[in-house]
Enzyme design. Structure first.
Site, mmCIF file in Angstrom:
data_model
loop_
_atom_site.group_PDB
_atom_site.id
_atom_site.type_symbol
_atom_site.label_atom_id
_atom_site.label_comp_id
_atom_site.label_asym_id
_atom_site.label_seq_id
_atom_site.Cartn_x
_atom_site.Cartn_y
_atom_site.Cartn_z
ATOM 1 N N GLY A 151 10.031 39.373 -10.097
ATOM 2 C CA GLY A 151 10.043 40.227 -11.295
ATOM 3 C C GLY A 151 9.745 41.676 -10.972
ATOM 4 N N GLY A 152 8.765 42.222 -11.697
ATOM 5 C CA GLY A 152 8.406 43.623 -11.494
ATOM 6 C C GLY A 152 7.946 43.904 -10.078
ATOM 7 N N GLY A 380 40.008 60.881 4.480
ATOM 8 C CA GLY A 380 38.834 61.125 3.642
ATOM 9 C C GLY A 380 37.543 60.890 4.407
ATOM 10 C CB ALA A 381 36.590 58.389 6.955
HETATM 11 C C1 HXC Z 1 0.387 34.439 -13.827
HETATM 12 C C2 HXC Z 1 0.897 33.517 -11.804
HETATM 13 C C3 HXC Z 1 2.130 34.195 -11.789
HETATM 14 C C4 HXC Z 1 2.436 35.032 -12.889
HETATM 15 C C5 HXC Z 1 1.954 33.064 -9.993
HETATM 16 N N1 HXC Z 1 0.847 32.837 -10.669
HETATM 17 N N2 HXC Z 1 2.765 33.889 -10.646
HETATM 18 N N3 HXC Z 1 0.037 33.640 -12.818
HETATM 19 N N4 HXC Z 1 1.540 35.128 -13.876
HETATM 20 N N5 HXC Z 1 3.581 35.727 -12.938
HETATM 21 C C6 HXC Z 1 -0.286 31.985 -10.315
HETATM 22 C C7 HXC Z 1 0.056 30.499 -10.336
HETATM 23 O O1 HXC Z 1 -0.117 29.977 -11.630
HETATM 24 C C8 HXC Z 1 -0.962 29.971 -9.346
HETATM 25 O O2 HXC Z 1 -2.201 29.856 -10.007
HETATM 26 C C9 HXC Z 1 -1.087 31.049 -8.330
HETATM 27 O O3 HXC Z 1 -0.612 32.244 -8.967
HETATM 28 C C10 HXC Z 1 -0.232 30.827 -7.111
HETATM 29 O O4 HXC Z 1 1.097 30.532 -7.522
HETATM 30 P P1 HXC Z 1 1.948 29.355 -6.861
HETATM 31 O O5 HXC Z 1 3.131 29.164 -7.708
HETATM 32 O O6 HXC Z 1 1.068 28.179 -6.613
HETATM 33 O O7 HXC Z 1 2.307 30.027 -5.463
HETATM 34 P P2 HXC Z 1 3.616 29.873 -4.583
HETATM 35 O O8 HXC Z 1 3.990 28.418 -4.497
HETATM 36 O O9 HXC Z 1 3.350 30.632 -3.345
HETATM 37 O O10 HXC Z 1 4.781 30.581 -5.403
HETATM 38 C C11 HXC Z 1 4.755 31.957 -5.621
HETATM 39 C C12 HXC Z 1 5.851 32.318 -6.662
HETATM 40 C C13 HXC Z 1 5.625 31.495 -7.948
HETATM 41 C C14 HXC Z 1 7.222 32.012 -6.064
HETATM 42 C C15 HXC Z 1 5.742 33.832 -6.878
HETATM 43 O O11 HXC Z 1 4.264 31.601 -8.326
HETATM 44 C C16 HXC Z 1 6.464 31.952 -9.086
HETATM 45 O O12 HXC Z 1 7.664 31.648 -9.127
HETATM 46 N N6 HXC Z 1 5.838 32.667 -10.021
HETATM 47 C C17 HXC Z 1 6.551 33.172 -11.191
HETATM 48 C C18 HXC Z 1 7.512 34.242 -10.768
HETATM 49 C C19 HXC Z 1 8.261 34.913 -11.878
HETATM 50 O O13 HXC Z 1 9.253 34.403 -12.361
HETATM 51 N N7 HXC Z 1 7.766 36.043 -12.284
HETATM 52 C C20 HXC Z 1 8.481 36.887 -13.180
HETATM 53 C C21 HXC Z 1 7.517 37.548 -14.032
HETATM 54 S S1 HXC Z 1 8.468 38.592 -15.084
HETATM 55 P P3 HXC Z 1 -3.272 28.721 -9.651
HETATM 56 O O14 HXC Z 1 -4.346 28.926 -10.660
HETATM 57 O O15 HXC Z 1 -2.539 27.422 -9.768
HETATM 58 O O16 HXC Z 1 -3.705 29.021 -8.231
HETATM 59 C C22 HXC Z 1 8.175 40.171 -14.584
HETATM 60 C C23 HXC Z 1 8.657 41.176 -15.579
HETATM 61 C C24 HXC Z 1 8.953 42.477 -15.000
HETATM 62 O O17 HXC Z 1 7.593 40.450 -13.600
HETATM 63 C C25 HXC Z 1 10.409 42.689 -14.926
HETATM 64 C C26 HXC Z 1 10.715 44.093 -14.617
HETATM 65 C C27 HXC Z 1 12.157 44.413 -14.639
#
Ligand code: HXC
Length: 485
Positions: A151-152, A380-381
């Protein structure tokens, strides 16, 4: 305000991130800011998870005795996810860098917007993106991706100047595999979706792939060593060093060779650092030094696609030219280009629009610009690759270099089409005539398209002397941003 309790075990998990920060900073120079900051969110029982620093370490330090601003996200604290406080800390350190005119290095390891904080987290990213853009072209921004980022956490790096990915742990995607599976039912691994190799070879997101964390931090230091602290500063000088001997390149214009040998025959020994080495390999871009001064080098690569310009090469070259121009690095362009890659794929893909980016970048660049045509420059290149007409300060060619609208075979099929239909045996005669009248190496120098014909052996000395003569042309100050291409 209600005092929220800390939960045992969640107090200070920042040691790993602090270790990374200390590994990058000169010993004892890191000053942390905001170490006690924590979120105040109650929803989803978040009051039970309140890590000190809210999952990110921020502060200032010196790297090679020059000031930098730093932030390092902590995946062990709420997944390094970005909530309001986490974002506020990053925004503050970006503001500090903008005001102090220092580079910013971000060590990223984050699941993106903190889901529990909803729109506040999204707005947090908005605050960061706005600053990334406002600072673009003013201070260098380097993103070092050390773990899975989503994401961000990937859009902010995309707005910065340099992206370094750690080979094994770093992944970058807008939406992670679980979301992909839920939406498209596609099973995809982290590596296939956004591994370092994909971003280094195919998407072009990553400028560098590092073997491990230490290598990523070493690369960060190296990149910083070429760049000024800001567009208002001069780039740091290093002790001058001799170049390697200039290699001999094949006289036959169709024979490939590795242009990086020629680059090393011009740059100070061991000073060339290639960016995007595995992406759009038909053009080579990189930082180097000539007589101790930082420069940006752009070169057609005859080893790949005969060095033709295509969409990917144009975008890669354009972004690099604009970054060097923004930060006051003189440009050295080495030309050996048969033209733009022809074909329906390129035309439909937008080579007109995307090739124009490289044209625009060179034409706009105000830093000292030196060109050397090694063997050929067609159509052009030729114009695009920093020709005199586009504003090069000086253009040289090696003996025998050919400059023309197109190669002889293509040209005679156009201008002698009727004669060749009437008598196909005369094609070779027309080719010889075209070579003599349109491609003779003396023509460009006579017409001032080339300032001087120089030998390969004297090239390093001539380029260095020309850059020295242009020192006064290098104006400090803001020129333009470094828009992602
Ligand atoms: C809250 C989060 C989180 C999130 C991870 N965690 N991402 N908590 N918000 N976005 C937390 C999990 O719940 C977990 O908590 C801990 O972090 C570790 O995550 P895991 O999934 O166990 O780790 P891993 O297997 O290494 O996977 C990492 C990951 C996955 C691939 C990044 O966590 C994931 O897919 N997260 C979501 C990614 C996503 O889609 N984000 C988009 C957000 S939208 P616990 O308590 O269990 O340890 C965005 C908007 C901005 O960012 C857009 C701008 C254009």
């Amino acid at each position: 305000m209600t005092q929220l309790p800390a939960v045992d075990g969640m107090l200070d998990v920042r040691s790993d991130r602090l270790a990374r920060v200390h590994a990058l900073a000169d010993g004892g120079t890191f000053t942390e800011l905001g170490s006690q900051a924590r979120h105040h969110v109650h929803a989803f029982d978040m009051q039970r998870k309140r890590p000190h620093g809210d999952g990110v370490v921020t502060g200032t330090a010196r790297v090679d005795n020059r000031p930098v601003a730093l932030f390092a996200q902590d995946p062990t604290a709420l997944g390094g996810s970005l909530g309001e406080i986490h974002a506020g800390k990053i925004a503050r350190i970006l503001d500090h860098a903008a005001r102090a005119r220092t580079p910013v290095v971000g060590l990223l390891d984050s699941g993106g917007a903190r889901i529990q904080e909803g729109v506040a987290a999204l707005d947090g990213y908005g605050q960061i993106f706005r600053r990334n853009v406002a600072m673009s072209g003013r201070v260098p921004q380097i993103s070092v991706v050390l773990g899975p980022c989503a994401g961000g956490a990937v859009y902010s790096p995309a707005l910065t100047d340099i992206v370094i990915m750690q080979r094994n742990r770093a992944h970058m995607f807008v939406t992670g595999p679980r979301v992909v599976k839920a939406v498209t039912y596609e099973d995809v691994s982290l590596a296939d979706l956004g591994g370092a190799d994909i971003h280094a070879t195919t998407s072009g997101v990553a400028h560098f792939v590092a073997d491990d964390d230490q290598d990523a931090l070493d690369l960060t230091r190296r990149v910083l060593s070429y760049l000024p602290s800001s567009c208002w500063h001069s780039s740091p000088a290093a002790p001058p060093a001799d170049a390697l001997p200039m290699p001999e390149i094949p006289a036959d214009h169709r024979q490939p060779y590795d242009v990086r040998g020629v680059i090393r025959g011009i740059a100070d020994a061991d000073s060339f650092t290639e960016l995007h080495a595995a992406f759009a390999r038909n053009i080579v871009v990189g930082f180097a030094r000539v007589d101790g001064q930082s420069v940006g080098i752009i070169a057609n690569q005859p080893l790949v696609l005969a060095g033709c310009l295509d969409i990917a090469a144009s975008e890669k070259g354009a972004r690099f030219v604009r970054m060097c121009d923004a930060f006051g690095l003189p440009l050295v362009t080495l030309v050996d280009v048969p033209g733009f890659l022809p074909g329906t794929g390129q035309e439909a893909g937008g080579i007109i629009r995307k090739g124009a980016k490289l044209l625009y970048a060179y034409a706009e660049a105000s830093v000292p610009r030196v060109t050397v045509v090694l063997r050929k420059a067609f159509g052009g290149a030729y114009i695009v690759m920093n020709s005199k007409s586009l504003g090069a300060d000086a253009a040289f060619s090696w003996p025998g270099a050919e400059l023309a609208v197109m190669g002889a075979e293509g040209a005679v099929d156009v201008i002698y089409r009727r004669d060749i239909i009437a008598d196909p045996d005369r094609r070779d005669e027309f080719i010889d005539r075209y070579r003599e009248e349109a491609m003779a190496p003396h023509i460009p120098a006579e017409r001032l398209s080339i300032d001087e014909v120089i030998t390969p052996a004297e090239t390093r000395g001539v380029v260095a002397a020309t850059l020295r003569s242009l020192e006064g042309a290098l104006q400090l100050g803001f020129r333009h941003d470094n828009l992602p291409q």
